[in-house]
Design a protein around this motif. Sequence first.
Motif, short mmCIF file in Angstrom:
data_model
loop_
_atom_site.label_atom_id
_atom_site.label_comp_id
_atom_site.label_asym_id
_atom_site.label_seq_id
_atom_site.Cartn_x
_atom_site.Cartn_y
_atom_site.Cartn_z
N GLN A 121 0.80 -1.22 0.00
CA GLN A 121 0.00 0.00 0.00
C GLN A 121 0.83 1.27 0.00
O GLN A 121 0.30 2.36 -0.25
CB GLN A 121 -0.94 -0.01 1.22
CG GLN A 121 -2.01 -1.09 1.15
CD GLN A 121 -2.95 -1.05 2.34
OE1 GLN A 121 -2.52 -0.83 3.48
NE2 GLN A 121 -4.24 -1.23 2.07
N ARG A 161 -3.09 6.19 -5.49
CA ARG A 161 -3.85 5.38 -6.45
C ARG A 161 -5.21 5.06 -5.87
O ARG A 161 -5.32 4.58 -4.74
CB ARG A 161 -3.11 4.08 -6.76
CG ARG A 161 -3.75 3.29 -7.92
CD ARG A 161 -3.09 1.95 -8.09
NE ARG A 161 -3.87 0.88 -7.45
CZ ARG A 161 -3.38 -0.28 -7.10
NH1 ARG A 161 -2.11 -0.57 -7.26
NH2 ARG A 161 -4.16 -1.20 -6.54
N ILE A 162 -6.25 5.31 -6.66
CA ILE A 162 -7.63 5.00 -6.27
C ILE A 162 -8.17 3.92 -7.20
O ILE A 162 -8.14 4.08 -8.42
CB ILE A 162 -8.54 6.24 -6.34
CG1 ILE A 162 -7.95 7.41 -5.57
CG2 ILE A 162 -9.95 5.90 -5.84
CD1 ILE A 162 -7.85 7.21 -4.09
N ASP A 163 -8.67 2.83 -6.62
CA ASP A 163 -9.32 1.78 -7.42
C ASP A 163 -10.83 1.90 -7.27
O ASP A 163 -11.35 2.08 -6.16
CB ASP A 163 -8.88 0.40 -6.94
CG ASP A 163 -7.45 0.05 -7.37
OD1 ASP A 163 -6.94 0.72 -8.29
OD2 ASP A 163 -6.87 -0.88 -6.78
N GLU A 165 -14.14 -0.22 -7.59
CA GLU A 165 -14.52 -1.64 -7.60
C GLU A 165 -16.02 -1.83 -7.75
O GLU A 165 -16.81 -1.00 -7.32
CB GLU A 165 -14.05 -2.31 -6.30
CG GLU A 165 -12.56 -2.20 -6.03
CD GLU A 165 -12.17 -2.82 -4.69
OE1 GLU A 165 -13.08 -3.00 -3.84
OE2 GLU A 165 -10.99 -3.12 -4.50
N HIS A 169 -16.07 -6.71 -5.75
CA HIS A 169 -14.72 -6.23 -5.38
C HIS A 169 -13.71 -6.40 -6.52
O HIS A 169 -12.50 -6.47 -6.28
CB HIS A 169 -14.22 -6.93 -4.12
CG HIS A 169 -15.13 -6.77 -2.93
ND1 HIS A 169 -15.33 -5.55 -2.31
CD2 HIS A 169 -15.92 -7.66 -2.29
CE1 HIS A 169 -16.19 -5.71 -1.32
NE2 HIS A 169 -16.57 -6.98 -1.30
N VAL A 171 -11.70 -4.80 -9.55
CA VAL A 171 -11.28 -3.45 -9.94
C VAL A 171 -11.70 -3.20 -11.39
O VAL A 171 -11.27 -3.90 -12.31
CB VAL A 171 -9.75 -3.29 -9.80
CG1 VAL A 171 -9.32 -1.90 -10.29
CG2 VAL A 171 -9.33 -3.48 -8.35
N THR A 174 -8.90 2.30 -12.50
CA THR A 174 -7.87 2.82 -11.60
C THR A 174 -7.50 4.24 -12.01
O THR A 174 -7.30 4.51 -13.20
CB THR A 174 -6.60 1.94 -11.63
OG1 THR A 174 -6.92 0.63 -11.13
CG2 THR A 174 -5.50 2.53 -10.76
N TYR A 176 -5.23 7.97 -10.73
CA TYR A 176 -4.08 8.42 -9.94
C TYR A 176 -4.17 9.92 -9.68
O TYR A 176 -4.74 10.68 -10.48
CB TYR A 176 -2.78 8.14 -10.69
CG TYR A 176 -2.50 6.68 -10.93
CD1 TYR A 176 -1.75 5.93 -10.03
CD2 TYR A 176 -3.00 6.03 -12.07
CE1 TYR A 176 -1.48 4.58 -10.25
CE2 TYR A 176 -2.74 4.69 -12.29
CZ TYR A 176 -1.99 3.97 -11.39
OH TYR A 176 -1.75 2.64 -11.60
N ARG A 205 -11.81 2.93 -3.64
CA ARG A 205 -11.00 2.41 -2.54
C ARG A 205 -9.58 2.98 -2.64
O ARG A 205 -8.99 3.00 -3.73
CB ARG A 205 -10.95 0.88 -2.59
CG ARG A 205 -10.13 0.24 -1.47
CD ARG A 205 -10.20 -1.27 -1.53
NE ARG A 205 -9.55 -1.81 -2.71
CZ ARG A 205 -8.24 -2.08 -2.80
NH1 ARG A 205 -7.45 -1.85 -1.76
NH2 ARG A 205 -7.73 -2.59 -3.91
N ALA A 207 -6.08 2.57 -2.67
CA ALA A 207 -5.26 1.36 -2.88
C ALA A 207 -3.80 1.57 -2.51
O ALA A 207 -3.19 0.68 -1.92
CB ALA A 207 -5.35 0.94 -4.35
N GLN A 208 -3.23 2.74 -2.83
CA GLN A 208 -1.84 3.02 -2.52
C GLN A 208 -1.63 4.49 -2.22
O GLN A 208 -2.33 5.35 -2.80
CB GLN A 208 -0.92 2.64 -3.69
CG GLN A 208 -0.67 1.16 -3.88
CD GLN A 208 0.31 0.90 -5.02
OE1 GLN A 208 0.15 1.42 -6.13
NE2 GLN A 208 1.33 0.09 -4.75
#
Length: 212
Positions: A121, A161-163, A165, A169, A171, A174, A176, A205, A207-208
């Motif tokens: 993450q 980073r946003i996913d 879903e 769940h 993805v 994505t 950024y 979500r 994600a990172q």
Amino acid sequence: MPSHRRIRSRGAQARPLTLLALTCSLLATGALTGCSDDSGGSSASTATVAPSARVSASFSGELPSAIASSAASKIASARASASAAVSSVSARASEFEASVSAEFERRSTAAKKALQGVEGQGNAMSEVTMSGLARADTGGVLAVLVRITNGTDSKASYAVRIDFEDAQHKVVETRYTGAEDLAPGKREQPIVFSHEPAEPRLTPRLAQAQRY
């Protein structure tokens, strides 16, 4: 005894007469092409099934072809409508992104590059939060407000980073974003948009999040 035999004889003759009446009745309706003679004898021509014009027409092949053509037309129309809907959503999202920040695309590219090679993450998940925006304020587009706060005592840049879903769940998309040269204790709040249609509904979500 003679009278008893006469009763049995009448009974034996009744069955062929009944069958004869039924056969002729079917002939009258067009279901059979043969009938026994009317002399009361047992001889009869062979009965064969003669399908009516209505039944024959239903097996001509024209109706299934018409149905197939109609189905193909409806499928093509549905695909065109879906494609138009996706294009419309993407266009509105792009317009809103441009109106909110002219730096959006540059930030997105920089964040994606900074996250290359980052495992897990990232080291800045605790410094990033996000919340959804009302669709009424975004032209119906799914969008999230990302809050990036520099919690360190030195200047830093962030990549996020946003996913998006689906209900399973998985993805679907994505996106950024990030912040550059953020001073200690300072916050930036970029907005991230989904370019997917409104349905099926997606859930964003985090994600990172990487500080660099």
